[in-house]
Write a protein that holds these residues in place. Structure first.
Motif, PDB file in Angstrom:
ATOM      1  N   TYR A   1       0.089   6.578   0.722  1.00  0.00           N
ATOM      2  CA  TYR A   1      -0.419   5.385   1.390  1.00  0.00           C
ATOM      3  C   TYR A   1      -1.842   5.148   0.941  1.00  0.00           C
ATOM      4  O   TYR A   1      -2.700   6.038   1.015  1.00  0.00           O
ATOM      5  CB  TYR A   1      -0.368   5.541   2.911  1.00  0.00           C
ATOM      6  CG  TYR A   1      -0.953   4.355   3.637  1.00  0.00           C
ATOM      7  CD1 TYR A   1      -0.204   3.193   3.798  1.00  0.00           C
ATOM      8  CD2 TYR A   1      -2.262   4.390   4.125  1.00  0.00           C
ATOM      9  CE1 TYR A   1      -0.740   2.088   4.441  1.00  0.00           C
ATOM     10  CE2 TYR A   1      -2.795   3.290   4.773  1.00  0.00           C
ATOM     11  CZ  TYR A   1      -2.038   2.143   4.925  1.00  0.00           C
ATOM     12  OH  TYR A   1      -2.570   1.052   5.566  1.00  0.00           O
ATOM     13  N   SER A   2      -2.132   3.944   0.460  1.00  0.00           N
ATOM     14  CA  SER A   2      -3.442   3.621  -0.089  1.00  0.00           C
ATOM     15  C   SER A   2      -4.481   3.485   1.020  1.00  0.00           C
ATOM     16  O   SER A   2      -4.338   2.663   1.933  1.00  0.00           O
ATOM     17  CB  SER A   2      -3.377   2.323  -0.889  1.00  0.00           C
ATOM     18  OG  SER A   2      -4.668   1.948  -1.332  1.00  0.00           O
ATOM     19  N   VAL A   3      -5.523   4.297   0.937  1.00  0.00           N
ATOM     20  CA  VAL A   3      -6.656   4.195   1.851  1.00  0.00           C
ATOM     21  C   VAL A   3      -7.662   3.197   1.314  1.00  0.00           C
ATOM     22  O   VAL A   3      -8.165   2.330   2.027  1.00  0.00           O
ATOM     23  CB  VAL A   3      -7.325   5.575   2.042  1.00  0.00           C
ATOM     24  CG1 VAL A   3      -8.552   5.462   2.946  1.00  0.00           C
ATOM     25  CG2 VAL A   3      -6.330   6.569   2.614  1.00  0.00           C
ATOM     26  N   LYS A   4      -7.986   3.305   0.038  1.00  0.00           N
ATOM     27  CA  LYS A   4      -8.869   2.354  -0.648  1.00  0.00           C
ATOM     28  C   LYS A   4      -8.487   2.355  -2.115  1.00  0.00           C
ATOM     29  O   LYS A   4      -8.648   3.365  -2.797  1.00  0.00           O
ATOM     30  CB  LYS A   4     -10.333   2.753  -0.478  1.00  0.00           C
ATOM     31  CG  LYS A   4     -11.326   1.711  -1.000  1.00  0.00           C
ATOM     32  CD  LYS A   4     -12.753   2.118  -0.697  1.00  0.00           C
ATOM     33  CE  LYS A   4     -13.757   1.072  -1.182  1.00  0.00           C
ATOM     34  NZ  LYS A   4     -13.611  -0.206  -0.467  1.00  0.00           N
ATOM     35  N   SER A   5      -7.914   1.249  -2.557  1.00  0.00           N
ATOM     36  CA  SER A   5      -7.418   1.147  -3.910  1.00  0.00           C
ATOM     37  C   SER A   5      -6.456   2.305  -4.184  1.00  0.00           C
ATOM     38  O   SER A   5      -5.537   2.546  -3.413  1.00  0.00           O
ATOM     39  CB  SER A   5      -8.574   1.131  -4.910  1.00  0.00           C
ATOM     40  OG  SER A   5      -8.105   0.928  -6.211  1.00  0.00           O
ATOM     41  N   ASN A   6      -6.691   3.077  -5.255  1.00  0.00           N
ATOM     42  CA  ASN A   6      -5.773   4.161  -5.589  1.00  0.00           C
ATOM     43  C   ASN A   6      -6.196   5.512  -5.048  1.00  0.00           C
ATOM     44  O   ASN A   6      -5.688   6.546  -5.486  1.00  0.00           O
ATOM     45  CB  ASN A   6      -5.588   4.233  -7.104  1.00  0.00           C
ATOM     46  CG  ASN A   6      -4.720   3.096  -7.600  1.00  0.00           C
ATOM     47  OD1 ASN A   6      -3.901   2.572  -6.866  1.00  0.00           O
ATOM     48  ND2 ASN A   6      -4.912   2.690  -8.840  1.00  0.00           N
ATOM     49  N   LEU A   7      -7.108   5.550  -4.097  1.00  0.00           N
ATOM     50  CA  LEU A   7      -7.345   6.755  -3.307  1.00  0.00           C
ATOM     51  C   LEU A   7      -6.316   6.731  -2.188  1.00  0.00           C
ATOM     52  O   LEU A   7      -6.367   5.887  -1.292  1.00  0.00           O
ATOM     53  CB  LEU A   7      -8.761   6.784  -2.756  1.00  0.00           C
ATOM     54  CG  LEU A   7      -9.072   7.953  -1.817  1.00  0.00           C
ATOM     55  CD1 LEU A   7      -8.912   9.286  -2.541  1.00  0.00           C
ATOM     56  CD2 LEU A   7     -10.479   7.830  -1.248  1.00  0.00           C
TER      57      LEU A   7
ATOM     58  N   LYS B   1       0.806  -1.214   0.000  1.00  0.00           N
ATOM     59  CA  LYS B   1       0.000   0.000   0.000  1.00  0.00           C
ATOM     60  C   LYS B   1       0.844   1.271   0.000  1.00  0.00           C
ATOM     61  O   LYS B   1       0.305   2.373   0.067  1.00  0.00           O
ATOM     62  CB  LYS B   1      -0.936   0.018   1.213  1.00  0.00           C
ATOM     63  CG  LYS B   1      -2.033  -1.037   1.168  1.00  0.00           C
ATOM     64  CD  LYS B   1      -3.021  -0.826   2.296  1.00  0.00           C
ATOM     65  CE  LYS B   1      -4.198  -1.788   2.175  1.00  0.00           C
ATOM     66  NZ  LYS B   1      -5.226  -1.521   3.218  1.00  0.00           N
ATOM     67  N   HIS B   2       2.147   1.132  -0.089  1.00  0.00           N
ATOM     68  CA  HIS B   2       3.043   2.279   0.011  1.00  0.00           C
ATOM     69  C   HIS B   2       3.654   2.597  -1.348  1.00  0.00           C
ATOM     70  O   HIS B   2       4.006   1.700  -2.116  1.00  0.00           O
ATOM     71  CB  HIS B   2       4.163   2.000   1.010  1.00  0.00           C
ATOM     72  CG  HIS B   2       3.676   1.580   2.357  1.00  0.00           C
ATOM     73  ND1 HIS B   2       3.353   2.469   3.359  1.00  0.00           N
ATOM     74  CD2 HIS B   2       3.433   0.336   2.870  1.00  0.00           C
ATOM     75  CE1 HIS B   2       2.950   1.814   4.429  1.00  0.00           C
ATOM     76  NE2 HIS B   2       2.989   0.523   4.157  1.00  0.00           N
ATOM     77  N   SER B   3       3.803   3.899  -1.616  1.00  0.00           N
ATOM     78  CA  SER B   3       4.457   4.350  -2.844  1.00  0.00           C
ATOM     79  C   SER B   3       5.378   5.522  -2.519  1.00  0.00           C
ATOM     80  O   SER B   3       5.056   6.363  -1.670  1.00  0.00           O
ATOM     81  CB  SER B   3       3.433   4.788  -3.895  1.00  0.00           C
ATOM     82  OG  SER B   3       2.630   3.702  -4.315  1.00  0.00           O
ATOM     83  N   LEU B   4       6.491   5.563  -3.212  1.00  0.00           N
ATOM     84  CA  LEU B   4       7.439   6.660  -3.062  1.00  0.00           C
ATOM     85  C   LEU B   4       7.777   7.191  -4.446  1.00  0.00           C
ATOM     86  O   LEU B   4       8.174   6.434  -5.335  1.00  0.00           O
ATOM     87  CB  LEU B   4       8.709   6.188  -2.360  1.00  0.00           C
ATOM     88  CG  LEU B   4       9.731   7.268  -1.992  1.00  0.00           C
ATOM     89  CD1 LEU B   4       9.162   8.194  -0.917  1.00  0.00           C
ATOM     90  CD2 LEU B   4      11.026   6.630  -1.499  1.00  0.00           C
TER      91      LEU B   4
END
Length: 295
Positions: A256-262, A230-233
């Motif tokens: 940080y993904s809350v729901k899918s790509n939101l 769920k993490h992206s940098l």
């Protein structure tokens, strides 16, 4: 102008919603081939809107040094009286692309049209009527060639060039603009992607709104993307490639993904040229908001 920007925002949101990227808990990440339709199985035809650069909204963006008196080496483009800008404002970016020509030049290239719009909005500054402090418009024509070459442990997946125009569409003394020929090469391995984009400024025969802009914003951009669960940098570095005065900027985005790509989105920027009006102004900013798509 405000109405147009809100319409664009609603349009982008509706596209996201129509693709159901908010309706799943799974984080949707795309390979470079899926984003740029490099392999035959990912080809999707022409004139279909897809996302390009990050699409996000930062309702809170703080600056340690607001540019209250924008200056340029061209006296006609320099402010004489300071503006009463707040340290806190809103920032958002919209970006789309569409393929104009698929598989030209013996079936080995695509031509894309890209458009990115960045807005910095003094929405909390009631004494000066909450103006948009800066709007940047960036259309570009991109020629892209799929590749599949392994170099230094990374896969070189595409290369090409673009004709890039960037301006803020303002009158004097706020006017800022420039044109570039931008080259690119993109590498990928597992969850990691790297884009290298050196450019050459195309000099205009007319007056220059922002002389020596390349000595501040830079002549090279390197973008690094890493996704895990769920993490992206996302890290974007720009450099003037000038050993005497080594200017540029660094932008770090954590999501940080809350729901899918939101996704919750934290952005930290330091250096020159966060926007065109700030091309020779150094500051550090911190923004917090949401991102809507995978990039």
């Amino acid at each position: 102008m405000k109405t147009k920007i809100l319409i664009l925002f609603i349009f982008a949101f509706q596209i996201s919603h129509s693709q159901s990227i908010f309706g799943e808990d799974k984080v949707i990440t795309k390979s470079m081939s899926e984003r740029w339709e490099l392999d035959d199985e990912d080809k999707n035809g022409t004139f279909k809107l897809t996302y390009y650069n990050p699409v996000y909204v930062l309702p809170t963006r703080w600056s340690n040094n607001p540019n209250e008196l924008p200056q340029s080496e061209n006296p006609e483009n320099s402010f004489e009286d300071p503006e009463n800008y707040n340290q806190i404002e809103a920032k958002f970016q919209l970006s789309l692309k569409t393929k104009l020509i698929q598989s030209f030049l013996f079936g080995h290239g695509d031509i894309w049209l890209g458009y990115t719009q960045l807005a910095n909005w003094q929405v909390y500054n009631d004494p000066i009527s909450r103006p948009f402090r800066e709007l940047n418009y960036e259309p570009e024509l991109i020629v892209n060639f799929p590749l599949n070459i392994t170099l230094f442990g990374l896969d070189l997946r595409m290369a090409g060039f673009a004709f890039n125009h960037q301006s803020n569409g303002r009158d004097l003394p706020r006017s800022r603009s420039w044109n570039r020929l931008v080259f690119h090469a993109a590498f990928e391995r597992d969850n990691f992607q790297m884009y290298l984009r050196p450019w050459i400024r195309i000099e205009s025969s007319d007056k220059d709104d922002n002389p020596s802009i390349e000595n501040y914003i830079g002549r090279l951009e390197a973008t690094f993307i890493y996704n895990i669960n769920k993490h992206s940098l996302l890290v974007i570095g720009k450099n003037a490639m000038d050993f005497d005065e080594n200017r540029g900027s660094l932008e770090v985005n954590y999501l940080y993904s809350v729901k899918s790509n939101l996704r919750l989105h934290l952005q930290v920027f330091t250096g020159y040229g966060e926007t065109l009006i700030d091309y020779n102004h150094k500051q550090t900013t911190i923004g917090l908001g949401v991102s809507f798509i995978d990039w």
